[in-house]
Design a protein around this motif. Sequence first.
Motif, short mmCIF file in Angstrom:
data_model
loop_
_atom_site.label_atom_id
_atom_site.label_comp_id
_atom_site.label_asym_id
_atom_site.label_seq_id
_atom_site.Cartn_x
_atom_site.Cartn_y
_atom_site.Cartn_z
N PRO A 128 -22.91 82.53 43.64
CA PRO A 128 -22.75 82.10 45.03
C PRO A 128 -22.41 80.62 45.11
O PRO A 128 -22.62 79.86 44.17
N ARG A 129 -21.89 80.22 46.25
CA ARG A 129 -21.63 78.79 46.49
C ARG A 129 -22.96 78.12 46.84
O ARG A 129 -23.59 78.44 47.84
N LEU A 130 -23.35 77.17 46.00
CA LEU A 130 -24.61 76.46 46.20
C LEU A 130 -24.40 75.03 46.67
O LEU A 130 -25.31 74.40 47.21
N GLN A 137 -18.57 77.74 38.65
CA GLN A 137 -18.07 77.61 40.01
C GLN A 137 -18.37 78.86 40.83
O GLN A 137 -18.55 79.95 40.28
N PRO A 138 -18.42 78.71 42.16
CA PRO A 138 -18.65 79.88 43.02
C PRO A 138 -17.58 80.95 42.76
O PRO A 138 -16.42 80.65 42.55
N GLY A 139 -18.03 82.20 42.77
CA GLY A 139 -17.11 83.32 42.58
C GLY A 139 -16.93 83.74 41.13
O GLY A 139 -16.34 84.77 40.86
N THR A 146 -27.98 81.51 34.05
CA THR A 146 -28.40 80.22 34.59
C THR A 146 -27.21 79.53 35.23
O THR A 146 -26.14 79.45 34.64
N VAL A 147 -27.43 79.03 36.42
CA VAL A 147 -26.44 78.21 37.12
C VAL A 147 -26.98 76.79 37.12
O VAL A 147 -28.14 76.55 37.46
N TYR A 148 -26.14 75.84 36.73
CA TYR A 148 -26.53 74.44 36.69
C TYR A 148 -26.10 73.78 37.99
O TYR A 148 -24.96 73.96 38.44
N VAL A 149 -27.01 73.02 38.58
CA VAL A 149 -26.72 72.30 39.82
C VAL A 149 -27.08 70.84 39.64
O VAL A 149 -27.98 70.50 38.87
N TRP A 150 -26.34 69.98 40.33
CA TRP A 150 -26.60 68.53 40.31
C TRP A 150 -26.77 68.04 41.73
O TRP A 150 -26.14 68.52 42.66
#
Length: 104
Positions: free
Chosen positions: A4-6, A47-49, A57-61
């Motif tokens: 998803p778009r985070l 990236q989203p999609g 795991t999705v990495y976010v900053w």
Amino acid sequence: MRVPRLVGLMAVDARETARARGLSLNAPDRPDFHLAVVDYVVRQHPQPGTEVPRDSTVYVWFDFADGEGGGGVREPRVPGPPRGGLRRELDPPHDPEVAGISSP
């Protein structure tokens, strides 16, 4: 499963969105990520999609990397621009002959 778009979400919402999709989040720039609430995600990987397996795991900053910029500095800068320009050109003349006033 698609990522998803985070980006743009607050930390608490990003965690909930990822959890609802069976994904986990990791924030390399925030060791206290589990405590973050109102910080906004500015980048993510993948990236989203992007198609990923469940439990990925999705990495976010929450901070921009060098060279990516942000919103910039919004406070007023001192000193301000120099005076002059049109104001200086529109000052009334002090010499009556320059002003077009003839003396009797």
